[in-house]
Design a protein around this motif. Structure first.
Motif, PDB file in Angstrom:
ATOM      1  N   GLY A 128      24.784  31.332  24.020  1.00 36.16           N
ATOM      2  CA  GLY A 128      24.259  30.296  23.516  1.00 36.16           C
ATOM      3  C   GLY A 128      24.707  29.006  23.385  1.00 36.16           C
ATOM      4  O   GLY A 128      25.657  28.825  23.927  1.00 36.16           O
ATOM      5  N   PHE A 129      23.870  28.066  22.670  1.00 43.06           N
ATOM      6  CA  PHE A 129      24.291  26.709  22.555  1.00 43.06           C
ATOM      7  C   PHE A 129      25.348  26.630  21.395  1.00 43.06           C
ATOM      8  O   PHE A 129      25.268  27.230  20.544  1.00 43.06           O
ATOM      9  N   VAL A 130      26.450  25.736  21.831  1.00 44.79           N
ATOM     10  CA  VAL A 130      27.550  25.554  21.008  1.00 44.79           C
ATOM     11  C   VAL A 130      27.108  24.275  19.983  1.00 44.79           C
ATOM     12  O   VAL A 130      27.164  24.175  19.039  1.00 44.79           O
ATOM     13  N   ALA A 131      27.173  22.981  20.906  1.00 46.78           N
ATOM     14  CA  ALA A 131      27.326  21.693  20.370  1.00 46.78           C
ATOM     15  C   ALA A 131      27.033  20.596  21.403  1.00 46.78           C
ATOM     16  O   ALA A 131      27.385  20.985  22.543  1.00 46.78           O
ATOM     17  N   ALA A 132      26.357  19.533  20.948  1.00 41.25           N
ATOM     18  CA  ALA A 132      26.384  18.245  22.030  1.00 41.25           C
ATOM     19  C   ALA A 132      27.689  17.771  21.872  1.00 41.25           C
ATOM     20  O   ALA A 132      28.445  17.634  20.553  1.00 41.25           O
ATOM     21  N   TYR A 133      28.375  17.421  22.940  1.00 47.21           N
ATOM     22  CA  TYR A 133      29.920  16.726  23.041  1.00 47.21           C
ATOM     23  C   TYR A 133      29.518  15.564  24.223  1.00 47.21           C
ATOM     24  O   TYR A 133      29.312  15.452  25.369  1.00 47.21           O
ATOM     25  N   GLN A 134      29.633  14.339  23.227  1.00 50.71           N
ATOM     26  CA  GLN A 134      29.293  13.051  24.158  1.00 50.71           C
ATOM     27  C   GLN A 134      28.099  13.280  24.849  1.00 50.71           C
ATOM     28  O   GLN A 134      26.925  13.650  24.191  1.00 50.71           O
ATOM     29  N   ASN A 135      27.747  13.023  25.930  1.00 46.30           N
ATOM     30  CA  ASN A 135      26.463  13.422  26.694  1.00 46.30           C
ATOM     31  C   ASN A 135      26.419  14.575  27.560  1.00 46.30           C
ATOM     32  O   ASN A 135      25.380  14.729  28.182  1.00 46.30           O
ATOM     33  N   PRO A 174      35.239  21.053  21.041  1.00 44.32           N
ATOM     34  CA  PRO A 174      34.654  21.966  19.977  1.00 44.32           C
ATOM     35  C   PRO A 174      34.795  23.506  20.272  1.00 44.32           C
ATOM     36  O   PRO A 174      34.813  23.843  21.696  1.00 44.32           O
ATOM     37  N   ALA A 175      35.048  24.284  19.443  1.00 42.30           N
ATOM     38  CA  ALA A 175      35.339  25.842  19.715  1.00 42.30           C
ATOM     39  C   ALA A 175      34.121  26.492  20.175  1.00 42.30           C
ATOM     40  O   ALA A 175      32.976  25.888  19.770  1.00 42.30           O
ATOM     41  N   CYS A 176      34.322  27.765  20.989  1.00 40.90           N
ATOM     42  CA  CYS A 176      33.236  28.235  21.520  1.00 40.90           C
ATOM     43  C   CYS A 176      32.204  29.226  20.321  1.00 40.90           C
ATOM     44  O   CYS A 176      32.573  30.465  20.724  1.00 40.90           O
ATOM     45  N   LYS A 177      31.876  28.668  19.436  1.00 40.43           N
ATOM     46  CA  LYS A 177      31.209  29.283  18.600  1.00 40.43           C
ATOM     47  C   LYS A 177      29.554  29.033  18.568  1.00 40.43           C
ATOM     48  O   LYS A 177      29.267  27.854  18.345  1.00 40.43           O
ATOM     49  N   ILE A 178      28.834  29.932  18.952  1.00 43.23           N
ATOM     50  CA  ILE A 178      27.377  29.847  19.214  1.00 43.23           C
ATOM     51  C   ILE A 178      26.697  29.326  17.686  1.00 43.23           C
ATOM     52  O   ILE A 178      26.874  29.965  16.906  1.00 43.23           O
ATOM     53  N   THR A 179      26.048  28.530  17.976  1.00 43.77           N
ATOM     54  CA  THR A 179      25.330  27.996  16.634  1.00 43.77           C
ATOM     55  C   THR A 179      23.679  28.185  17.034  1.00 43.77           C
ATOM     56  O   THR A 179      23.150  28.119  15.997  1.00 43.77           O
ATOM     57  N   LYS A 180      23.373  28.362  18.306  1.00 45.98           N
ATOM     58  CA  LYS A 180      22.038  28.748  18.179  1.00 45.98           C
ATOM     59  C   LYS A 180      21.668  29.647  19.611  1.00 45.98           C
ATOM     60  O   LYS A 180      22.133  29.340  20.746  1.00 45.98           O
TER      61      LYS A 180
END
Length: 133
Positions: A69-76, A118-124
């Motif tokens: 899953g998606f984790v986060a946006a990091y820069q671009n 960012p840690a590999c924690k799925i947000t979506k």
């Protein structure tokens, strides 16, 4: 005489400073590409295929993706994670950074956390089930 010249000069300097406005912080510009946007629309099976392709293209392996899953946006970059199971070796979590140009960077999640990312924690999570391949 000196006083009469100094006062107008000070007035001009003071007025010149009035036009300056305080610097405002601008929000960073997020650049995204069609490949990044497409990943967000995939179901579980197709996301597993896309992430597995990125993992293999980076020179790593992944027998079966059981969660992703998606984790986060990091820069671009958009950060995704995939949990891989193997036949004869330990399970492994991969971080996949998708760029706006369609590129992907793959790192072991253990290394990502140690590097300040960012840690590999799925947000979506995507719709569907990874176990129905």
């Amino acid at each position: 005489m000196r006083r009469s010249i100094a006062l107008p000069l000070l007035a001009v300097v003071a007025l010149a400073g009035c036009n300056e406005q305080p610097q405002q912080k601008q929000a960073p510009i997020k650049v995204t590409g069609p490949e990044q946007q497409a990943l967000h629309k995939l179901d579980a099976i197709n996301l597993a295929i896309a992430l597995k392709r990125a993992i293999y293209s980076a020179g790593y392996t992944c027998k079966t993706i059981t969660d992703a899953g998606f984790v986060a946006a990091y820069q671009n970059l958009d950060m995704w994670t995939a949990h891989c199971k193997y036949d004869r070796s330990a399970e492994r979590d991969w971080a996949i950074f998708a760029g706006p140009d369609g590129s992907a960077q793959v790192r072991d999640c253990k290394d990502v956390a140690a590097g300040g990312l960012p840690a590999c924690k799925i947000t979506k999570r995507p719709a569907g089930d990874f176990n129905k391949l």
